[in-house]
Design a protein around this motif. Structure first.
Motif, PDB file in Angstrom:
ATOM      1  N   LEU A 180      10.584  21.350  61.604  1.00 51.35           N
ATOM      2  CA  LEU A 180       9.479  20.712  62.323  1.00 51.35           C
ATOM      3  C   LEU A 180       8.637  21.739  63.065  1.00 51.35           C
ATOM      4  O   LEU A 180       7.410  21.629  63.131  1.00 51.35           O
ATOM      5  CB  LEU A 180      10.027  19.666  63.299  1.00 51.35           C
ATOM      6  N   THR A 181       9.287  22.758  63.611  1.00 54.43           N
ATOM      7  CA  THR A 181       8.559  23.835  64.297  1.00 54.43           C
ATOM      8  C   THR A 181       7.660  24.579  63.316  1.00 54.43           C
ATOM      9  O   THR A 181       6.505  24.916  63.635  1.00 54.43           O
ATOM     10  CB  THR A 181       9.546  24.832  64.939  1.00 54.43           C
ATOM     11  N   ILE A 182       8.171  24.828  62.123  1.00 54.53           N
ATOM     12  CA  ILE A 182       7.393  25.541  61.109  1.00 54.53           C
ATOM     13  C   ILE A 182       6.226  24.683  60.622  1.00 54.53           C
ATOM     14  O   ILE A 182       5.124  25.195  60.377  1.00 54.53           O
ATOM     15  CB  ILE A 182       8.301  25.948  59.934  1.00 54.53           C
ATOM     16  N   ILE A 183       6.445  23.378  60.480  1.00 54.91           N
ATOM     17  CA  ILE A 183       5.353  22.481  60.091  1.00 54.91           C
ATOM     18  C   ILE A 183       4.235  22.546  61.127  1.00 54.91           C
ATOM     19  O   ILE A 183       3.041  22.627  60.773  1.00 54.91           O
ATOM     20  CB  ILE A 183       5.862  21.032  59.937  1.00 54.91           C
TER      21      ILE A 183
ATOM     22  N   PHE B  23       2.291  25.889  60.705  1.00 59.54           N
ATOM     23  CA  PHE B  23       1.370  25.880  59.564  1.00 59.54           C
ATOM     24  C   PHE B  23       0.185  24.960  59.839  1.00 59.54           C
ATOM     25  O   PHE B  23      -0.941  25.242  59.420  1.00 59.54           O
ATOM     26  CB  PHE B  23       2.092  25.443  58.293  1.00 59.54           C
ATOM     27  N   SER B  24       0.443  23.864  60.551  1.00 64.60           N
ATOM     28  CA  SER B  24      -0.651  22.957  60.905  1.00 64.60           C
ATOM     29  C   SER B  24      -1.652  23.634  61.835  1.00 64.60           C
ATOM     30  O   SER B  24      -2.869  23.462  61.694  1.00 64.60           O
ATOM     31  CB  SER B  24      -0.079  21.697  61.563  1.00 64.60           C
ATOM     32  N   SER B  25      -1.141  24.417  62.781  1.00 66.79           N
ATOM     33  CA  SER B  25      -2.019  25.110  63.728  1.00 66.79           C
ATOM     34  C   SER B  25      -2.777  26.268  63.069  1.00 66.79           C
ATOM     35  O   SER B  25      -3.829  26.678  63.557  1.00 66.79           O
ATOM     36  CB  SER B  25      -1.198  25.650  64.908  1.00 66.79           C
ATOM     37  N   MET B  26      -2.244  26.790  61.943  1.00 64.03           N
ATOM     38  CA  MET B  26      -2.871  27.927  61.256  1.00 64.03           C
ATOM     39  C   MET B  26      -3.611  27.495  59.986  1.00 64.03           C
ATOM     40  O   MET B  26      -3.947  28.339  59.141  1.00 64.03           O
ATOM     41  CB  MET B  26      -1.791  28.952  60.889  1.00 64.03           C
TER      42      MET B  26
ATOM     43  N   PHE C  15      -0.686  17.330  55.062  1.00 62.22           N
ATOM     44  CA  PHE C  15       0.703  16.967  55.357  1.00 62.22           C
ATOM     45  C   PHE C  15       1.643  17.478  54.276  1.00 62.22           C
ATOM     46  O   PHE C  15       2.667  18.106  54.569  1.00 62.22           O
ATOM     47  CB  PHE C  15       0.834  15.445  55.478  1.00 62.22           C
ATOM     48  N   HIS C  16       1.312  17.214  53.017  1.00 63.71           N
ATOM     49  CA  HIS C  16       2.179  17.639  51.918  1.00 63.71           C
ATOM     50  C   HIS C  16       2.261  19.163  51.844  1.00 63.71           C
ATOM     51  O   HIS C  16       3.343  19.723  51.637  1.00 63.71           O
ATOM     52  CB  HIS C  16       1.666  17.086  50.584  1.00 63.71           C
ATOM     53  N   LEU C  17       1.134  19.833  52.025  1.00 63.80           N
ATOM     54  CA  LEU C  17       1.123  21.292  51.931  1.00 63.80           C
ATOM     55  C   LEU C  17       1.969  21.921  53.029  1.00 63.80           C
ATOM     56  O   LEU C  17       2.814  22.786  52.769  1.00 63.80           O
ATOM     57  CB  LEU C  17      -0.320  21.801  52.011  1.00 63.80           C
ATOM     58  N   ASN C  18       1.762  21.482  54.267  1.00 69.36           N
ATOM     59  CA  ASN C  18       2.513  22.049  55.395  1.00 69.36           C
ATOM     60  C   ASN C  18       3.999  21.743  55.290  1.00 69.36           C
ATOM     61  O   ASN C  18       4.845  22.586  55.621  1.00 69.36           O
ATOM     62  CB  ASN C  18       1.955  21.513  56.712  1.00 69.36           C
TER      63      ASN C  18
ATOM     64  N   LEU D   9       5.622  23.900  52.522  1.00 62.98           N
ATOM     65  CA  LEU D   9       5.786  25.282  52.995  1.00 62.98           C
ATOM     66  C   LEU D   9       6.952  25.391  53.974  1.00 62.98           C
ATOM     67  O   LEU D   9       7.749  26.331  53.905  1.00 62.98           O
ATOM     68  CB  LEU D   9       4.490  25.761  53.665  1.00 62.98           C
ATOM     69  N   ALA D  10       7.061  24.426  54.882  1.00 65.44           N
ATOM     70  CA  ALA D  10       8.149  24.447  55.862  1.00 65.44           C
ATOM     71  C   ALA D  10       9.510  24.273  55.190  1.00 65.44           C
ATOM     72  O   ALA D  10      10.481  24.950  55.541  1.00 65.44           O
ATOM     73  CB  ALA D  10       7.938  23.351  56.902  1.00 65.44           C
ATOM     74  N   LEU D  11       9.589  23.373  54.209  1.00 63.09           N
ATOM     75  CA  LEU D  11      10.837  23.191  53.464  1.00 63.09           C
ATOM     76  C   LEU D  11      11.157  24.456  52.670  1.00 63.09           C
ATOM     77  O   LEU D  11      12.333  24.822  52.513  1.00 63.09           O
ATOM     78  CB  LEU D  11      10.714  21.998  52.515  1.00 63.09           C
ATOM     79  N   GLY D  12      10.127  25.127  52.186  1.00 69.54           N
ATOM     80  CA  GLY D  12      10.334  26.377  51.472  1.00 69.54           C
ATOM     81  C   GLY D  12      10.952  27.437  52.349  1.00 69.54           C
ATOM     82  O   GLY D  12      11.838  28.189  51.925  1.00 69.54           O
TER      83      GLY D  12
END
Length: 261
Positions: free
Chosen positions: A88-91, A94-97, A119-122, A125-128
Motif C-alpha cells: 500500500l505504501t508503494i502504491i 507511485f500515485s504521487s509520482m 489504479f491498475h498501473l500503480n 507496479l506495487a505488486l511487482g
C-alpha cells in the motif's frame, strides 16, 4: 563441532517445568487476514481516491498474493501483514509520482498500445515490487493469477511482467552507462529495486552470485540519485543520497557497523 569459545551465546533446551506455560498462537487464518487487509485498504482509500470496485479488487489481489506466497516451498513463504502495508505504501508512492513516471512508460501489446487505468498501473507496479521480484521460478504462475483478477488474461502477453519491465526500462534508460556495460535483466531489476527502496526507506537485501550486477547497480544508483543535481531530469524529482559502504569480514564487529552508519 564449533568450540564454545567461538560462540557468542549458548542456547539451552527449554526445561520441562516450563512446558505448561508454552502456548502456540498459530498464524492468522485467511478469513481474519482478509478482514485486516480490508481495513488497511479502507484506511488509505481516501488518499488513493479509490472507488468501491477498486477497493474490492485491491483487497482480492492482496489476499491472493499473500496466499500464493505462503504456498511456496522456500523463504518466499514467509509473509505477513507487513507485506500488505508495504504494498500500500508503494502504491501511494507511485500515485504521487504519476506525472513523472507513468507518462514515460511505454506499454504495448501485439494488439496495439496498452491503456491501463492509474489504479491498475500503480497496483501492478506495487505488486511487482512487493511480491513478483521475490519469486524466482514461479513468476509466471503468480502473474497469471493477478492478470486474471484484473481481467487482463485475454492478452497473449504477460501484462504484469510487461508493466514491471517497462518501468525498469524507464529507470535504466536514464542512466549514463559506458558502452561496455550491458543493460541486462539483473542490472535493470537491481537498479529499479534499489531506487524504489531508497525512496521509501525500506530495507533491501540483494543476494546473488558474483557478476550479477549488485555492486554495479549500487554505483550507478549513487551516481544518478543526486536530487536537483542529478544529470537526469526524471531523477531530479527523487531523493539525494549519500552512499556509505561497510565491507564485512571475519574480523567485522557490530561496533564497527554502528560506528560506520
Amino acid at each position: 563441532n564449533i568450540p564454545l569459545r567461538r560462540l557468542v551465546y549458548r542456547v539451552h533446551a527449554l526445561p520441562l517445568s516450563l512446558f505448561p506455560l508454552v502456548w502456540d498462537f498459530g498464524t492468522v487464518n485467511q478469513t481474519n487476514e482478509k478482514q485486516y487487509i480490508s481495513q488497511m485498504v479502507k484506511n488509505v482509500s481516501d488518499d488513493l481516491k479509490l472507488v468501491s470496485s477498486e477497493e474490492s479488487s485491491l483487497i482480492t489481489v492482496l489476499c491472493l498474493s499473500q496466499q500464493f506466497m505462503r504456498e511456496r516451498k522456500d523463504e518466499c513463504s514467509f509473509v505477513s501483514l507487513r507485506d500488505v502495508e508495504r504494498t500500500l505504501t508503494i502504491i501511494k508512492w507511485f500515485s504521487s509520482m504519476k506525472q513523472h513516471i507513468s507518462p514515460k512508460m511505454v506499454l504495448s501489446t501485439k494488439e496495439g498500445p496498452l491503456n491501463l487505468s492509474a489504479f491498475h498501473l500503480n497496483t501492478l507496479l506495487a505488486l511487482g515490487v512487493s511480491y513478483y521480484v521475490r519469486l524466482e521460478k514461479e513468476r509466471i504462475d503468480y502473474a497469471s493469477i493477478i492478470n486474471k483478477e484484473f481481467g487482463l488474461e485475454h492478452f497473449e502477453e504477460d501484462i504484469l511482467n510487461k508493466v514491471v519491465i517497462s518501468c525498469q526500462d524507464l529507470f535504466i534508460g536514464e542512466l549514463k552507462l559506458d558502452s561496455s556495460i550491458a543493460k541486462n535483466d539483473a542490472l535493470k531489476e537491481n537498479v529499479w529495486m534499489m531506487t524504489l527502496m531508497i525512496e521509501l526507506k525500506i530495507p533491501l537485501f540483494l543476494v546473488g552470485k558474483p557478476g550479477s550486477s549488485k555492486s554495479l547497480a549500487k554505483t550507478v544508483v549513487a551516481d544518478i540519485m543526486q536530487g536537483q543535481n542529478s544529470y537526469s531530469e526524471m531523477f531530479k524529482n527523487f531523493k539525494e543520497i549519500h552512499m556509505v559502504s561497510f565491507q564485512c569480514s571475519p574480523l567485522a564487529t557490530s561496533d564497527g557497523i554502528v560506528g560506520t552508519f
